[in-house]
Design a protein around this motif. Sequence first.
Motif, short mmCIF file in Angstrom:
data_model
loop_
_atom_site.label_atom_id
_atom_site.label_comp_id
_atom_site.label_asym_id
_atom_site.label_seq_id
_atom_site.Cartn_x
_atom_site.Cartn_y
_atom_site.Cartn_z
N ARG A 134 0.83 -1.20 0.00
CA ARG A 134 0.00 0.00 0.00
C ARG A 134 0.87 1.26 0.00
O ARG A 134 0.52 2.26 -0.64
CB ARG A 134 -0.92 -0.02 1.21
CG ARG A 134 -2.01 1.03 1.19
CD ARG A 134 -3.17 0.69 2.09
NE ARG A 134 -2.78 0.59 3.48
CZ ARG A 134 -2.91 -0.51 4.20
NH1 ARG A 134 -3.42 -1.60 3.66
NH2 ARG A 134 -2.56 -0.52 5.48
N ARG A 137 2.04 1.74 -3.59
CA ARG A 137 0.96 2.19 -4.49
C ARG A 137 0.48 3.60 -4.19
O ARG A 137 0.27 4.40 -5.11
CB ARG A 137 -0.23 1.22 -4.40
CG ARG A 137 0.03 -0.14 -4.99
CD ARG A 137 -1.28 -0.92 -5.11
NE ARG A 137 -1.97 -1.03 -3.83
CZ ARG A 137 -1.74 -1.98 -2.95
NH1 ARG A 137 -0.82 -2.91 -3.19
NH2 ARG A 137 -2.42 -2.03 -1.81
N ASN A 138 0.30 3.91 -2.90
CA ASN A 138 -0.36 5.16 -2.53
C ASN A 138 0.59 6.31 -2.19
O ASN A 138 0.23 7.48 -2.38
CB ASN A 138 -1.29 4.93 -1.32
CG ASN A 138 -2.37 3.92 -1.61
OD1 ASN A 138 -2.66 3.62 -2.76
ND2 ASN A 138 -2.98 3.38 -0.57
N ASP A 139 1.78 5.98 -1.67
CA ASP A 139 2.65 7.04 -1.16
C ASP A 139 3.90 7.30 -2.00
O ASP A 139 4.54 8.33 -1.82
CB ASP A 139 3.08 6.69 0.28
CG ASP A 139 1.89 6.52 1.21
OD1 ASP A 139 1.68 5.38 1.68
OD2 ASP A 139 1.17 7.50 1.43
N PRO A 142 2.62 7.48 -7.11
CA PRO A 142 2.03 8.70 -7.71
C PRO A 142 3.05 9.81 -7.94
O PRO A 142 2.98 10.53 -8.94
CB PRO A 142 0.97 9.11 -6.68
CG PRO A 142 0.60 7.83 -5.99
CD PRO A 142 1.88 7.05 -5.91
N LYS A 159 6.41 7.41 5.69
CA LYS A 159 5.24 6.60 6.05
C LYS A 159 5.68 5.32 6.78
O LYS A 159 5.08 4.94 7.79
CB LYS A 159 4.46 6.23 4.78
CG LYS A 159 3.07 5.67 5.05
CD LYS A 159 2.15 6.76 5.56
CE LYS A 159 0.73 6.24 5.73
NZ LYS A 159 -0.16 7.29 6.25
#
Length: 410
Positions: A134, A137-139, A142, A159
């Motif tokens: 995660r 993918r998210n932090d 992008p 994170k």
Amino acid sequence: MNKYILSLICISIAFASSAKIYTVKDVPNVQLEDATRFVSNPDEIISKNAENIINSEIAVVRDSASAEIAVVLLESIGDRDIDDFATDLFMDWKIGKKDNDNGLLFLLVKDQRQMVFRTGYGLEGVLPDAILGRVIRNDISPYLKQGDFDGGITNGIEKVCEYLLNPEAIQEIYSSENSKPGIHFEESSVFGYLFVGFVICFLFVIWTISVLGTNKNNYEKYMSFKKGKGLTIFFTVFFPISMLLFCIIYFFLKGRLRNKPIKCPKCKTKMQKLSQTEEVPYLNRPQLTEEKIGSIDYDVWKCDNCNYLEILPYKKRSKYTPCPFCNAVTYYLASDIVISRATTLSSGAGEQTFSCKNCGKSYKRRYKIPRIVVTSSSDHGGSSWGSGSGNSGGSWGGGSTGGGGARGGW
């Protein structure tokens, strides 16, 4: 125009061919040069400022939680698989403390547009593959898609550091030599000990009241309560006199929040919680499998007035992780065998088989077992992390990995 495009293509090809292709032994181990550095960035993929930010964050984690993090950013490793490269690099550097393997490696290979988190055995519970996936993918991804390597990598490492600095996580990963059981204090400190215990209990009571007083529904309140489970147990062990009653109340309220009837969001009448037998027809195959193996427990609430149905998942600690094929929390390490044992002359090989209880698919991964190194009792050198090897240099602590972690691209 054609000549101009051809020139650009030639320049790009020349630049690509001039990029250094790294082997594990070629990667600069900056920790050995400077104990305050954890980022190996030989191709300057991120700026010096971003390096300094990441080094500072990792230093806090090392000092607070004892976990060791290495960040490696490379332009190219040729046609080598990034997963295998990460495992080999982790084992070569021996990231993490030897006594509990609490190391973490982040490897990015720019020309492959791939990145990998590799965890030591001791961090697999704190940073499971699903969480690291995660984060990728998210932090991170992008930012990288926009060409912002500074932002993506600093954001991702920050994170991960947040997860590792969680008080519950610190207790799980902290080195055994720094977390030996037993509390030793003089008699004159008894009152101070009791005072601290009652202060902590008071703060827990305030936290409980704040959770119960929110506008959240029972499920959301339950999840908030669940986050405090580790700290509640921890402080109850160290301050039993003041915290025991609160601990009993905590688990009572937690159970009540889960079982207290909830209102139907449609007709506002009270819904009924179905028994385990009654809920079976309303769960799909993956959910039934998750319940059977104990990775997730589902509560099914039904409104007798309007037939509205609500299914609430309660994740449990287990060996299972989300399956990359069907996404059900039914993926596990089925076997880990040694194909060839390592000797003092050559490395060995092993094979892990991961299987899914839901979709039945499996995945096999080969990994390398490092060659056995025999050192004499008088040998004080080495390349392990953990003890200083000079005035400014550092070292890693002798950790190892079983290949856990996550992989992704951008």
